[in-house]
Write a protein that holds these residues in place. Structure first.
Motif, PDB file in Angstrom:
ATOM      1  N   TYR A  36       2.203  35.452   1.634  1.00 16.81           N
ATOM      2  CA  TYR A  36       2.218  36.791   2.223  1.00 16.81           C
ATOM      3  C   TYR A  36       3.486  37.550   1.825  1.00 16.81           C
ATOM      4  CZ  TYR A  36      -1.288  34.455   5.134  1.00 16.81           C
ATOM      5  OH  TYR A  36      -2.369  33.735   5.579  1.00 16.81           O
ATOM      6  N   TYR A  37       4.600  36.852   1.816  1.00 15.77           N
ATOM      7  CA  TYR A  37       5.856  37.482   1.418  1.00 15.77           C
ATOM      8  C   TYR A  37       5.853  37.817  -0.073  1.00 15.77           C
ATOM      9  CZ  TYR A  37       8.018  36.724   5.958  1.00 15.77           C
ATOM     10  OH  TYR A  37       8.328  36.780   7.301  1.00 15.77           O
ATOM     11  N   ALA A  38       5.208  36.999  -0.868  1.00 17.70           N
ATOM     12  CA  ALA A  38       5.093  37.280  -2.295  1.00 17.70           C
ATOM     13  C   ALA A  38       4.270  38.540  -2.525  1.00 17.70           C
ATOM     14  CB  ALA A  38       4.464  36.097  -3.018  1.00 17.70           C
ATOM     15  N   ILE A  39       3.189  38.700  -1.779  1.00 15.51           N
ATOM     16  CA  ILE A  39       2.353  39.900  -1.891  1.00 15.51           C
ATOM     17  C   ILE A  39       3.126  41.135  -1.444  1.00 15.51           C
ATOM     18  CG2 ILE A  39       0.298  41.053  -0.991  1.00 15.51           C
ATOM     19  CD1 ILE A  39      -1.020  38.293  -0.789  1.00 15.51           C
ATOM     20  N   ALA A  40       3.889  40.997  -0.352  1.00 20.01           N
ATOM     21  CA  ALA A  40       4.702  42.120   0.129  1.00 20.01           C
ATOM     22  C   ALA A  40       5.717  42.542  -0.924  1.00 20.01           C
ATOM     23  CB  ALA A  40       5.417  41.725   1.426  1.00 20.01           C
ATOM     24  N   GLY A  41       6.336  41.563  -1.588  1.00 20.45           N
ATOM     25  CA  GLY A  41       7.298  41.873  -2.643  1.00 20.45           C
ATOM     26  C   GLY A  41       6.647  42.600  -3.806  1.00 20.45           C
ATOM     27  N   PHE A  42       5.439  42.198  -4.158  1.00 18.12           N
ATOM     28  CA  PHE A  42       4.703  42.852  -5.246  1.00 18.12           C
ATOM     29  C   PHE A  42       4.448  44.321  -4.919  1.00 18.12           C
ATOM     30  CE2 PHE A  42       0.727  44.262  -7.150  1.00 18.12           C
ATOM     31  CZ  PHE A  42       0.945  43.966  -8.489  1.00 18.12           C
TER      32      PHE A  42
END
Length: 281
Positions: free
Chosen positions: A111-117
């Protein structure tokens, strides 16, 4: 327009900082090496942005006694700062991976990876609106999106299947950083090596002289900065011994060289006899 660019620049820095904090939190607390490496590159990205802007402002300073051709090459400072920042990240990432032990990736890391993207997608759009001065910074920022996609897939695989998937993703990111460093280093070498302009420009310049009834005896052009050149020409007039007419044509050529090709020029005209050169501009 400048105020709008300044607002976009501040927004980029804030978004980049938020994106970095989001990634580093997700990487540390949810045990994703790939997200941790991605987070480090985010902070290096901020450093690259700040120095790119600083050296860009220096590079557009007008010529002075110490820099008669202008300050264009000072823009390289932004590239050097980017290389330094990403080299540090590459070193830290390599050490982290070398001494890494078995770990468990939690699904929240995805989820944090998607937010960063998402955050860096917005950042790139704002950078495009500012303009071309962020070419090198933009290259590294685009790499953030590439890294984010890899991180999403790697952390997802690490959480659902096996941690080594996430670990391999971190290795890929680190190798990509080294690749970007190599590309930017080559760019610096190209800019500082006094390389000649592209062949198409050289051909067009020869045609310009021929159109104005001159033949080029010798031509030396070097790149000061992409799009900015310095040239020394030794030419012979074909059809006129009228110095005033030659002067007008030379001035027209010099103006065209500067406006169309970005070439600041010194032109010497050789007479059609064996006497000494009679004109230098």
């Amino acid at each position: 327009m400048k105020d709008k660019a300044a607002v976009n620049l501040v927004a980029i820095i804030i978004l980049a900082l938020i994106g970095g904090l989001v990634k580093i939190y997700g990487g540390i607390y949810y045990s994703s090496k790939s997200l941790f490496v991605d987070a480090l590159t985010s902070f290096a990205n901020i450093v690259a942005l700040i120095f790119t802007v600083y050296f860009y402002k220096l590079s557009i300073s007008p010529p002075d006694i110490d820099h008669p051709y202008g300050h264009h090459r000072l823009g390289i400072g932004g590239i050097i700062a980017s290389i330094a920042a990403y080299s540090f990240v590459a070193g830290v990432s390599s050490i982290e991976l070398i001494y890494s032990t078995k770990y468990t990736v939690q699904l929240q890391a995805v989820y944090y990876a998607i937010a960063g993207f998402i955050i860096y997608s917005i950042t790139i759009l704002l950078a495009i609106r500012i303009g071309s001065i962020f070419r090198t910074y933009g290259a590294f920022t685009v790499s953030e999106l590439i890294e984010s996609i890899i991180v999403i897939l790697a952390s997802l695989g690490g959480a659902l299947y096996y941690y080594l998937i996430d670990y391999v993703g971190a290795i890929i990111l680190t190798l990509y950083i080294f690749y970007e460093i190599m590309v930017s280093t080559r760019e610096i070498l190209s800019i500082t090596s006094d390389k000649a302009p592209p062949y198409e420009i050289l051909t067009s310049i020869r045609e310009l002289f021929e159109k104005n009834q001159f033949t080029i005896q010798d031509m030396k052009i070097r790149t000061i900065h992409p799009g900015k050149y310095h040239g020394v020409f030794e030419v012979r007039s074909l059809d006129s011994k009228n110095y005033e007419e030659i002067w007008k044509r030379i001035e027209n050529i010099k103006r065209t060289l500067l406006e169309k090709y970005g070439v600041e020029s010194v032109i010497e005209v050789i007479p059609n006899t064996n006497r000494n050169k009679f004109y230098k501009n």
